[in-house]
Design a protein around this motif. Sequence first.
Motif, PDB file in Angstrom:
ATOM      1  N   LEU A   6      -8.480   5.150  -7.627  1.00 23.74           N
ATOM      2  CA  LEU A   6      -9.073   3.875  -7.205  1.00 23.74           C
ATOM      3  C   LEU A   6      -8.007   2.959  -6.612  1.00 23.74           C
ATOM      4  CD1 LEU A   6     -11.605   3.096 -10.100  1.00 23.74           C
ATOM      5  CD2 LEU A   6     -11.798   4.664  -8.166  1.00 23.74           C
ATOM      6  N   LEU A   7      -6.785   3.100  -7.094  1.00 23.08           N
ATOM      7  CA  LEU A   7      -5.670   2.335  -6.527  1.00 23.08           C
ATOM      8  C   LEU A   7      -5.424   2.775  -5.078  1.00 23.08           C
ATOM      9  CD1 LEU A   7      -3.270   0.369  -6.772  1.00 23.08           C
ATOM     10  CD2 LEU A   7      -1.932   2.258  -7.735  1.00 23.08           C
ATOM     11  N   ILE A   8      -5.466   4.082  -4.813  1.00 22.85           N
ATOM     12  CA  ILE A   8      -5.270   4.564  -3.438  1.00 22.85           C
ATOM     13  C   ILE A   8      -6.397   4.051  -2.538  1.00 22.85           C
ATOM     14  CG2 ILE A   8      -4.745   6.547  -1.985  1.00 22.85           C
ATOM     15  CD1 ILE A   8      -4.267   8.206  -4.493  1.00 22.85           C
ATOM     16  N   ASP A   9      -7.628   4.059  -3.059  1.00 21.29           N
ATOM     17  CA  ASP A   9      -8.747   3.493  -2.292  1.00 21.29           C
ATOM     18  C   ASP A   9      -8.476   2.033  -1.950  1.00 21.29           C
ATOM     19  OD1 ASP A   9     -10.247   5.825  -2.285  1.00 21.29           O
ATOM     20  OD2 ASP A   9     -11.371   5.306  -4.100  1.00 21.29           O
ATOM     21  N   ALA A  10      -7.944   1.292  -2.915  1.00 21.68           N
ATOM     22  CA  ALA A  10      -7.666  -0.129  -2.695  1.00 21.68           C
ATOM     23  C   ALA A  10      -6.574  -0.321  -1.639  1.00 21.68           C
ATOM     24  CB  ALA A  10      -7.250  -0.793  -4.011  1.00 21.68           C
ATOM     25  N   VAL A  11      -5.571   0.571  -1.650  1.00 23.91           N
ATOM     26  CA  VAL A  11      -4.525   0.516  -0.612  1.00 23.91           C
ATOM     27  C   VAL A  11      -5.167   0.630   0.767  1.00 23.91           C
ATOM     28  CG1 VAL A  11      -2.620   1.829   0.417  1.00 23.91           C
ATOM     29  CG2 VAL A  11      -2.617   1.335  -2.038  1.00 23.91           C
ATOM     30  N   CYS A  12      -6.096   1.577   0.918  1.00 23.95           N
ATOM     31  CA  CYS A  12      -6.752   1.793   2.216  1.00 23.95           C
ATOM     32  C   CYS A  12      -7.724   0.660   2.552  1.00 23.95           C
ATOM     33  CB  CYS A  12      -7.501   3.126   2.207  1.00 23.95           C
ATOM     34  SG  CYS A  12      -6.430   4.559   1.915  1.00 23.95           S
ATOM     35  N   ASN A  13      -8.425   0.157   1.539  1.00 20.32           N
ATOM     36  CA  ASN A  13      -9.448  -0.865   1.781  1.00 20.32           C
ATOM     37  C   ASN A  13      -8.871  -2.254   2.042  1.00 20.32           C
ATOM     38  OD1 ASN A  13     -11.557   0.936   1.455  1.00 20.32           O
ATOM     39  ND2 ASN A  13     -11.828   0.497  -0.719  1.00 20.32           N
ATOM     40  N   TYR A  14      -7.770  -2.593   1.356  1.00 21.88           N
ATOM     41  CA  TYR A  14      -7.326  -3.989   1.355  1.00 21.88           C
ATOM     42  C   TYR A  14      -6.009  -4.261   2.075  1.00 21.88           C
ATOM     43  CZ  TYR A  14     -10.796  -4.096  -2.406  1.00 21.88           C
ATOM     44  OH  TYR A  14     -11.938  -3.973  -3.139  1.00 21.88           O
ATOM     45  N   LEU A  15      -5.092  -3.312   2.069  1.00 19.78           N
ATOM     46  CA  LEU A  15      -3.772  -3.596   2.641  1.00 19.78           C
ATOM     47  C   LEU A  15      -3.782  -3.402   4.156  1.00 19.78           C
ATOM     48  CD1 LEU A  15      -1.334  -2.158  -0.060  1.00 19.78           C
ATOM     49  CD2 LEU A  15      -2.012  -4.536   0.344  1.00 19.78           C
ATOM     50  N   PRO A  16      -2.895  -4.088   4.868  1.00 22.79           N
ATOM     51  CA  PRO A  16      -2.948  -4.097   6.338  1.00 22.79           C
ATOM     52  C   PRO A  16      -2.492  -2.801   6.979  1.00 22.79           C
ATOM     53  CG  PRO A  16      -1.114  -5.439   5.542  1.00 22.79           C
ATOM     54  CD  PRO A  16      -1.892  -5.016   4.339  1.00 22.79           C
ATOM     55  N   SER A  17      -2.966  -2.587   8.186  1.00 18.36           N
ATOM     56  CA  SER A  17      -2.481  -1.510   9.048  1.00 18.36           C
ATOM     57  C   SER A  17      -1.448  -2.109   9.997  1.00 18.36           C
ATOM     58  CB  SER A  17      -3.643  -0.922   9.850  1.00 18.36           C
ATOM     59  OG  SER A  17      -4.062  -1.869  10.837  1.00 18.36           O
ATOM     60  N   PRO A  18      -0.665  -1.281  10.685  1.00 18.81           N
ATOM     61  CA  PRO A  18       0.271  -1.829  11.673  1.00 18.81           C
ATOM     62  C   PRO A  18      -0.427  -2.680  12.733  1.00 18.81           C
ATOM     63  CG  PRO A  18       0.800   0.456  11.218  1.00 18.81           C
ATOM     64  CD  PRO A  18      -0.496   0.174  10.520  1.00 18.81           C
ATOM     65  N   LYS A  19      -1.665  -2.313  13.077  1.00 21.84           N
ATOM     66  CA  LYS A  19      -2.403  -3.065  14.093  1.00 21.84           C
ATOM     67  C   LYS A  19      -2.666  -4.499  13.643  1.00 21.84           C
ATOM     68  CE  LYS A  19      -6.603  -2.952  16.893  1.00 21.84           C
ATOM     69  NZ  LYS A  19      -7.871  -2.256  17.179  1.00 21.84           N
TER      70      LYS A  19
END
Length: 705
Positions: free
Chosen positions: A286-299
């Motif tokens: 669920l932490l990995i999901d949160a990384v993908c859902n909430y943290l920024p992309s380079p764009k």
Amino acid sequence: MTTEIYTEKNKINKIVKADMKENLNTIRNIGIVAHIDAGKTTTTERILFYAGKIYKIGEVDEGTTTTDWMVQERERGITITSAATYCNWNNYHINIIDTPGHIDFTVEVERSLKVLDGVVVIFCAVGGVEPQSETVWHQADKYHVARIAFINKLDRSGADFFSVLSEMDSKLVTLNVPVQLPIYDSDEFVGVIDLIKNKAAYFEGEAGEKVVYKEIPENYKDSASEYKDNLIEKLAELDDEIMQTVISGEKIKEELMVSKIRHYVLANKLVPVLCGSSLKNKGVQLLIDAVCNYLPSPKDLGTVRGFSVDGKDYETIEVSPSSPLCALNFKVFTDSFVGKLFYTRIYSGKIAANSIVYNSTKREKEKVSKILRMHANKQEIINEAKAGDIVCLVGLKETTTGDTLCSEKYPIIMEAIKFPEPVVSVAIEPKTQADQEKLFVGLQKLEDEDPSFRVLYNKETGQNVISGMGQLHLEIMVDRLLREFNVKAKIGRPQVAYKETITRKVEAVGKFIQQTGGHGQYGHVVLLIEPQEKGKGIVFENKIKGGAIPKEFIPSVEGGVLEAITSGVLGGYPVVDVKVTLMDGSSHAVDSSELAFKIAAEMALKDGLRRAAPILLEPVMELEAITPNEYLSQVIGDLNTRRAKITSVAERKNLKIIKAEVPLVEVFNYADVLRNLTQGRASYTIEPSYYEKVPETLLIKILGV
């Protein structure tokens, strides 16, 4: 590709536009940061396992984790150097940097945060918000890095999720909102409540690899409802759309809630708090999901901003592989087989193997012979790297930590990384003449790798002096010299890294005149030497007018000043926070030389320092001691004898937390003292805070005069 130029506040700003067809949305560049022993490396290991990057889980205690690969890390069970790795999760590519938690290696956190888009800050459910946790949090603030929080070790005795939440609210100036709650069954941590899904998540299988969602247990429904309402309330305070949805009585959809949380995480206005136990394999997926859902992309960066090569104008390049190249070298590491590895974050553009790049910081062209994608100490050769990638470059000659690599047609210089000053020093000498060259090479390579590690040759004692962030830092460096570079050396006792400064403005004259028959030597300078504000460093300014000193000799004067200022007049310690202005001087048509002006500058500076009321500065540390209640008075009493200033005494369950500012010289070997005072039941952490004037009563003892 088009170029748009416009003026703002008398600055020329150039934005290089690019075709944005490339999809950077699915890249995440993240760091795992925390206090020592909060579970960073254990969490990273589980992320790699669940993502399928590794097929067996390593353990810190067994010395088998992926990112703690150095011999010294595996022997001590701590992270020493930041390790880069990567994995794929669903459709996302995640670059991960696992950072150290010990304050002696804070430089690794500093340079990692400079190039990361987001971080996972891990807190121990027993220890709470510990000193280094606060430090990395404020470092993330400095670099405006988005973050999510993970309260780990909920399986441990004494774990208290809600107490840590309360500490986060009181110590960290951010809106921290739980999106998960822990589930216990007869005091055993068994799963987490996902407040957004309104479900309970359990982790089944031998390694917790299977995530199973069930209904929230009956005895947790009220608590889950309360915290779900709290989450919606906090979002409504930030967002009008959520507020209108609440007022209208409509149900807030999961997708909308995730989208809004992400928006405010990127704006650094909200930190979602997750929970679990990495060691017990609960909560990591669920932490990995949160990384993908909430943290920024380079764009999400939009543009990367820097300066023109003359430092006067702003330069901005759009983040895209189609833009001109802009990359930052944030770390140098020497590999025994490959040579120097240059850890580089690419913000825009592309780099191909066997291509030429422009080092705008050094104004030199560099050839990239190889590009490596790193998985801790394992290397994968790739042909090309592009915007959003974190890779290692091989073959660079002039590049050092903090240098910008770019296109020569679109030069840009990114803001430099600022590193802390070392506070502890030891003398080091080769045991034999044969070791002299190996020692020199080894020290030079270690200094290239670590900007917080300094090497200085003391002319008065004839010794090499190495300085670092603490005793452990220097122990590791010496151990690496012995093992990696096969140097046999004698090590002195650790000493405080004192510094010197001045308190009065003076004018000083330096004349070096020598006649030896034929051409002689003639150099004459007049310097104005004055104190600067704390932290300003050393500044040299040339105010020569009318050619009193020919231009070709000015660099020699500056070189003499900078060399002489490394050794002060009180105890030979480095001088800090001084401005030196070259006001006047004279030259001789035949006898003047670069050497003469360098020596004249050294003479003038030393004379000026003696007359400028020099003072000695000592490093003051921020110390936090955690002790059982019954030993509080003994610990405070002992600290008072060490010139400590007690700043606070707080309580955590049956423990007392003492915060104090204390001179470093007073707490050498403090671990033994604290152990004896409390029968081994207390612990402490310490980190550099600031430099302060040494009391007059202690000068004789320190300087031996």
